[in-house]
Design a protein around this motif. Structure first.
Motif, PDB file in Angstrom:
ATOM      1  N   ARG A 220      -1.043  -8.255   0.407  1.00 49.76           N
ATOM      2  CA  ARG A 220      -1.534  -7.458  -0.717  1.00 49.76           C
ATOM      3  C   ARG A 220      -2.872  -6.802  -0.423  1.00 49.76           C
ATOM      4  O   ARG A 220      -3.234  -5.808  -1.055  1.00 49.76           O
ATOM      5  CB  ARG A 220      -1.664  -8.346  -1.959  1.00 49.76           C
ATOM      6  N   ALA A 221      -3.600  -7.327   0.559  1.00 45.58           N
ATOM      7  CA  ALA A 221      -4.882  -6.725   0.914  1.00 45.58           C
ATOM      8  C   ALA A 221      -4.708  -5.311   1.436  1.00 45.58           C
ATOM      9  O   ALA A 221      -5.660  -4.517   1.424  1.00 45.58           O
ATOM     10  CB  ALA A 221      -5.596  -7.577   1.957  1.00 45.58           C
ATOM     11  N   TYR A 222      -3.493  -4.971   1.887  1.00 47.40           N
ATOM     12  CA  TYR A 222      -3.249  -3.627   2.414  1.00 47.40           C
ATOM     13  C   TYR A 222      -3.580  -2.556   1.381  1.00 47.40           C
ATOM     14  O   TYR A 222      -4.225  -1.550   1.699  1.00 47.40           O
ATOM     15  CB  TYR A 222      -1.790  -3.490   2.864  1.00 47.40           C
ATOM     16  N   SER A 223      -3.164  -2.760   0.133  1.00 41.06           N
ATOM     17  CA  SER A 223      -3.463  -1.765  -0.896  1.00 41.06           C
ATOM     18  C   SER A 223      -4.558  -2.205  -1.859  1.00 41.06           C
ATOM     19  O   SER A 223      -5.176  -1.368  -2.502  1.00 41.06           O
ATOM     20  CB  SER A 223      -2.194  -1.416  -1.689  1.00 41.06           C
ATOM     21  N   CYS A 224      -4.810  -3.522  -1.947  1.00 44.71           N
ATOM     22  CA  CYS A 224      -5.762  -4.022  -2.937  1.00 44.71           C
ATOM     23  C   CYS A 224      -7.131  -4.336  -2.362  1.00 44.71           C
ATOM     24  O   CYS A 224      -8.088  -4.510  -3.122  1.00 44.71           O
ATOM     25  CB  CYS A 224      -5.213  -5.282  -3.591  1.00 44.71           C
ATOM     26  N   GLY A 225      -7.231  -4.457  -1.030  1.00 45.38           N
ATOM     27  CA  GLY A 225      -8.480  -4.864  -0.429  1.00 45.38           C
ATOM     28  C   GLY A 225      -8.669  -6.368  -0.506  1.00 45.38           C
ATOM     29  O   GLY A 225      -7.807  -7.103  -0.987  1.00 45.38           O
ATOM     30  N   GLY A 226      -9.807  -6.835  -0.016  1.00 43.70           N
ATOM     31  CA  GLY A 226     -10.085  -8.259  -0.023  1.00 43.70           C
ATOM     32  C   GLY A 226      -9.443  -8.964   1.157  1.00 43.70           C
ATOM     33  O   GLY A 226      -8.988  -8.335   2.108  1.00 43.70           O
TER      34      GLY A 226
END
Length: 278
Positions: A220-226
């Motif tokens: 999910r970091a791909y689009s959400c960051g973190g």
């Protein structure tokens, strides 16, 4: 570059949105709360289905996970007959259950929402119907309740986030999930909601209703960051769709997070939707 989580806006940044000193995060729907209200055994079931338990919470009708997905008690007890279940990598994924009895018309109703939400539903319907699928969408007649009913709720920011929308997955009998919830609070979409942004959110939520998981399920970091976050091995809920890319897919309509603007089907989304419903 500013990041927008698909449906949740950071309340801390809300008062200074669009300034360079604050990152605005619009994630898909859930106000983060503790998981203490969900039993350990239920959390284990959620995780075994391939869903993140981070910020999971009990809501009316089931459990809200991954920020905008509603899992019912039936979802947690169903077993899969599929042998094509994988730990996510980078391709697009569907749930085990999809819409059946094709070709099929799926009616959509809008209940007690401002006109711009109704107009956005019409735009969403046009986007899906332009693909020539064996499922088509149309507005329900008059005051009739559709196969999918879009309803409103009013909830302000809490715990640093604001809920914008949510939906569930198809039933084991092959019906689409029957409800999409959209937030009418001014902190969600503003006092003058943008039609194309609303249509994009609805398009995404309908994607869940007919069986699509997030494209960046693997991270999910791909689009959400973190921090990088793979949502884990799947028991029921993530079946790889052949023909979708083996690398990260920017701008997919089913990414967990977006820039908060207009986003419709890209070429790989069309491959995925056609695979299930053409």
């Amino acid at each position: 570059m500013k990041n927008f989580n698909f449906l949740t806006l950071s309340a801390l940044c809300f008062s200074i949105v669009f300034t360079t000193s604050c990152k605005n995060n619009n994630t898909e729907s859930i106000t983060p709360e503790t998981k203490t209200e969900i039993s350990a055994s239920t959390l284990a079931k959620i995780k075994s289905l391939g869903f993140s338990v981070d910020q999971a919470r009990k809501v009316e009708g089931g459990y809200l996970v991954e920020n905008d997905i509603l899992l019912t008690d039936a979802n947690l007890t169903e077993t899969s007959n599929s042998t094509n279940l994988n730990i996510a990598e980078t391709e697009q994924y569907r749930t085990t259950n999809t819409v059946k009895s094709l070709p099929r018309i799926i009616t959509v109703s809008v209940t007690n929402l401002p006109q711009v939400y109704s107009d956005a539903v019409n735009t969403m319907i046009s986007r899906y119907n332009s693909l020539g699928l064996r499922i088509t969408f149309q507005r329900a007649s008059g005051t009739a309740k559709g196969s999918i009913d879009v309803i409103g709720f009013n909830e302000g920011p809490s715990g640093g986030y604001i809920t914008l929308g949510s939906a569930g997955f198809p039933t084991s009998s092959g019906n689409p999930y029957s409800q999409i919830k959209m937030n009418t609070n001014a902190a969600a979409y503003g006092t003058n909601p943008n039609l194309l942004y609303l249509a994009s959110v609805l398009q995404h939520e309908v994607g869940h209703c007919i069986g699509f998981r997030h494209t960046d399920y693997m991270n999910r970091a791909y689009s959400c960051g973190g921090a990088a976050s793979n949502e884990g091995a799947s028991n029921v809920g993530a079946v790889r769709i052949p023909g979708t890319p083996s690398t990260a897919d920017a701008e997919s309509f089913m990414l967990a997070c977006s820039n908060g603007g207009n986003r419709t089907f890209n070429s790989n989304d069309i491959i995925a939707v056609n695979y299930l419903y053409k």
